[in-house]
Design an enzyme around this catalytic site. Structure first.
Site, PDB file in Angstrom:
ATOM      1  CB  SER A 104      -0.715   0.275   1.529  1.00 23.71           C
ATOM      2  OG  SER A 104      -1.236   1.195   1.838  1.00 23.71           O
TER       3      SER A 104
ATOM      4  CE1 TYR B 277      -4.759  -2.355   4.085  1.00 21.45           C
ATOM      5  CE2 TYR B 277      -3.777   0.105   4.694  1.00 21.45           C
ATOM      6  CZ  TYR B 277      -4.041  -0.981   3.819  1.00 21.45           C
ATOM      7  OH  TYR B 277      -3.985  -1.250   2.896  1.00 21.45           O
TER       8      TYR B 277
HETATM    9  N1  LIG Z   1      -8.255   0.377  -2.013  1.00 14.91           N
HETATM   10  C1  LIG Z   1      -7.776   1.311  -1.436  1.00 14.91           C
HETATM   11  O1  LIG Z   1      -6.932   2.060  -1.065  1.00 14.91           O
HETATM   12  C2  LIG Z   1      -5.964   0.550  -1.104  1.00 14.91           C
HETATM   13  C3  LIG Z   1      -4.924   1.341  -1.123  1.00 14.91           C
HETATM   14  C4  LIG Z   1      -3.598   0.431  -1.107  1.00 14.91           C
HETATM   15  C5  LIG Z   1      -4.145  -1.149  -0.876  1.00 14.91           C
HETATM   16  N2  LIG Z   1      -4.728  -1.376  -0.814  1.00 14.91           N
HETATM   17  C6  LIG Z   1      -5.385  -3.168  -0.632  1.00 14.91           C
HETATM   18  O2  LIG Z   1      -6.013  -3.853  -1.634  1.00 14.91           O
HETATM   19  C7  LIG Z   1      -5.633  -4.786  -0.929  1.00 14.91           C
HETATM   20  C8  LIG Z   1      -7.259  -5.276  -1.741  1.00 14.91           C
HETATM   21  O3  LIG Z   1      -8.513  -4.634  -0.925  1.00 14.91           O
HETATM   22  P1  LIG Z   1      -9.485  -3.280  -2.338  1.00 14.91           P
HETATM   23  O4  LIG Z   1      -9.498  -2.574  -1.732  1.00 14.91           O
HETATM   24  O5  LIG Z   1      -9.911  -4.665  -3.255  1.00 14.91           O
HETATM   25  O6  LIG Z   1     -10.686  -4.057  -1.254  1.00 14.91           O
HETATM   26  P2  LIG Z   1     -11.499  -5.049  -0.631  1.00 14.91           P
HETATM   27  O7  LIG Z   1     -12.686  -5.294   0.421  1.00 14.91           O
HETATM   28  O8  LIG Z   1     -12.777  -4.898  -2.123  1.00 14.91           O
HETATM   29  O9  LIG Z   1     -10.833  -6.381  -1.473  1.00 14.91           O
HETATM   30  C9  LIG Z   1     -10.600  -7.465   0.378  1.00 14.91           C
HETATM   31  C10 LIG Z   1     -10.729  -8.778  -0.522  1.00 14.91           C
HETATM   32  O10 LIG Z   1      -9.925  -9.954  -0.131  1.00 14.91           O
HETATM   33  C11 LIG Z   1     -11.272 -10.551   1.116  1.00 14.91           C
HETATM   34  N3  LIG Z   1     -10.183 -10.531   2.408  1.00 14.91           N
HETATM   35  C12 LIG Z   1     -11.093  -9.286   3.328  1.00 14.91           C
HETATM   36  N4  LIG Z   1     -10.625 -10.490   4.267  1.00 14.91           N
HETATM   37  C13 LIG Z   1     -10.442 -12.040   4.103  1.00 14.91           C
HETATM   38  C14 LIG Z   1      -9.931 -12.613   4.980  1.00 14.91           C
HETATM   39  N5  LIG Z   1      -9.414 -13.349   5.821  1.00 14.91           N
HETATM   40  N6  LIG Z   1      -8.920 -14.085   3.830  1.00 14.91           N
HETATM   41  C15 LIG Z   1      -9.435 -13.879   2.961  1.00 14.91           C
HETATM   42  N7  LIG Z   1     -10.467 -12.875   2.126  1.00 14.91           N
HETATM   43  C16 LIG Z   1     -10.114 -12.080   2.528  1.00 14.91           C
HETATM   44  C17 LIG Z   1     -12.130  -9.229   0.829  1.00 14.91           C
HETATM   45  O11 LIG Z   1     -13.494 -10.476   1.135  1.00 14.91           O
HETATM   46  C18 LIG Z   1     -12.669  -8.854  -0.597  1.00 14.91           C
HETATM   47  O12 LIG Z   1     -13.033  -9.986  -1.641  1.00 14.91           O
HETATM   48  C19 LIG Z   1      -5.653  -5.193   0.081  1.00 14.91           C
HETATM   49  O13 LIG Z   1      -4.628  -5.822   1.184  1.00 14.91           O
HETATM   50  C20 LIG Z   1      -5.953  -3.523   0.660  1.00 14.91           C
HETATM   51  O14 LIG Z   1      -4.987  -3.853   1.723  1.00 14.91           O
HETATM   52  C21 LIG Z   1      -6.232  -0.996  -0.441  1.00 14.91           C
END
Ligand SMILES: NC(=O)c1ccc[n+]([C@@H]2O[C@H](COP(=O)([O-])OP(=O)(O)OC[C@H]3O[C@@H](n4cnc5c(N)ncnc54)[C@H](O)[C@@H]3O)[C@@H](O)[C@H]2O)c1
Length: 297
Positions: free
Chosen positions: A160, A173
């Protein structure tokens, strides 16, 4: 700073054709966009997610080359079964994407919560569990399978912007995401020596997913950069297949890509000082490792 151009129709994506990929957190957001992009370019994908309804729906929509597994990255057996099933079915796994992560809204670890007797309660640290411990499980499985199958494998972990910057409001986080980049950095030299496995990090800034849906209007109001999930997915595929990338990290903002690790290493003398850099380089030149004394000669 090193800006990278990854066009939506980059020929590099076609290199995933026929590759067997395991991904965590693929039901929604960045993970789902990555599953779709991989499928579009002819990869076979097994993905694990806690969201059964949406995971099953996505797999059913995309067809026979996409397999959904219901389970949590925090449970070793759930992750293990994805690797076991996939390797049993296809005889290999080529790319592993450690993507699942959860937002800190699920627990304020520093809130004063007291039990019935008035004692301060320990936090569950569920955010750390999913976002870092889950990634360590995934990376361990990837390394083990790549080595045992003698496959030139590739790992991309979703870090991230919080792997690099302070992020007020989400300190645990942030610690977990710093952990993700620390994990990959510390594997970088030994994996390079081994010459078999590449590992990289994608470091998205604000991305329009369920993660950010309650904040997005503030970002829009201030004209701050917002990624679409597919823009992050492109960086993940790029890192997964590009043989020139190992131990690198792509920061993604408004669909632009910046490699950070090269610049951090190149400017080490500026931020660490000349003498400290010389000492670090001496340790590296002598190949001294922390940990087990017997690994040092
Ligand atoms: N959205 C942002 O701004 C952002 C920025 C930087 C990093 N991220 C990272 O990107 C990754 C994906 O996040 P996103 O933004 O797509 O959000 P999201 O919530 O849409 O996707 C996360 C996915 O992980 C699944 N999940 C949650 N807990 C879980 C578990 N214990 N086991 C298996 N699956 C699980 C959820 O059901 C979901 O499908 C994450 O690691 C998040 O930290 C997101």
């Amino acid at each position: 700073m090193s800006a990278i151009d990854i066009a939506p129709d980059s020929p590099v994506f076609s290199d995933v054709r026929g590759k067997v990929v395991i991904l965590t957190g693929g039901a929604t957001g960045i993970g789902a966009a990555t599953v779709r992009l991989l499928n579009e370019h002819g990869a076979i994908v097994s993905f694990l997610d806690v969201n059964r309804a949406v995971g099953e729906e996505l797999a059913a929509e995309l067809g026979d080359n996409v397999h959904f597994f219901h389970g949590s990255v925090t449970t070793w057996e759930d992750q293990l079964k994805v690797f076991e099933w996939t390797v049993e079915r296809y005889g290999r796994v080529d790319i592993v994407l450690a993507n699942a992560g959860i937002d800190e809204v699920v627990e304020d670890a520093f809130a004063d919560n007291f039990d019935e007797s008035g004692k301060l309660q320990a936090p569950t640290l569920i955010v750390l569990d999913v976002t870092l411990r889950g990634v360590i499980f995934t990376v361990k499985l990837a390394l083990s399978y790549f080595r045992r199958l003698k496959i030139r494998g590739s790992i991309v972990a979703t870090g991230s912007a919080a792997s690099y910057l302070d992020t007020p409001g989400i300190p645990v986080y942030n610690g977990a995401k710093h952990g993700v980049i620390g994990l990959v950095r510390s594997l970088r030299d030994s994996l390079k020596e081994e010459g078999l496995i590449r590992a990289n990090v994608v470091a998205p800034s604000f991305t329009a997913t369920s993660f950010t849906k309650n904040l997005i209007h503030f970002w829009k109001r201030e004209g701050l950069p917002i990624n679409e999930p597919v823009e992050v997915a492109r960086a993940i595929l790029f890192l997964a297949v590009n043989p020139d990338y190992h131990g690198k990290s792509l920061y993604v903002a408004a669909g632009t890509y910046t490699e950070l690790e090269g610049s951090i290493l190149a400017t080490q003398e500026q931020w660490l000082g000349k003498q400290n850099t010389a000492w670090v380089n001496l340790r590296k030149a002598k190949n001294l490792k922390m940990g087990k004394p017997e690994d040092n000669v």
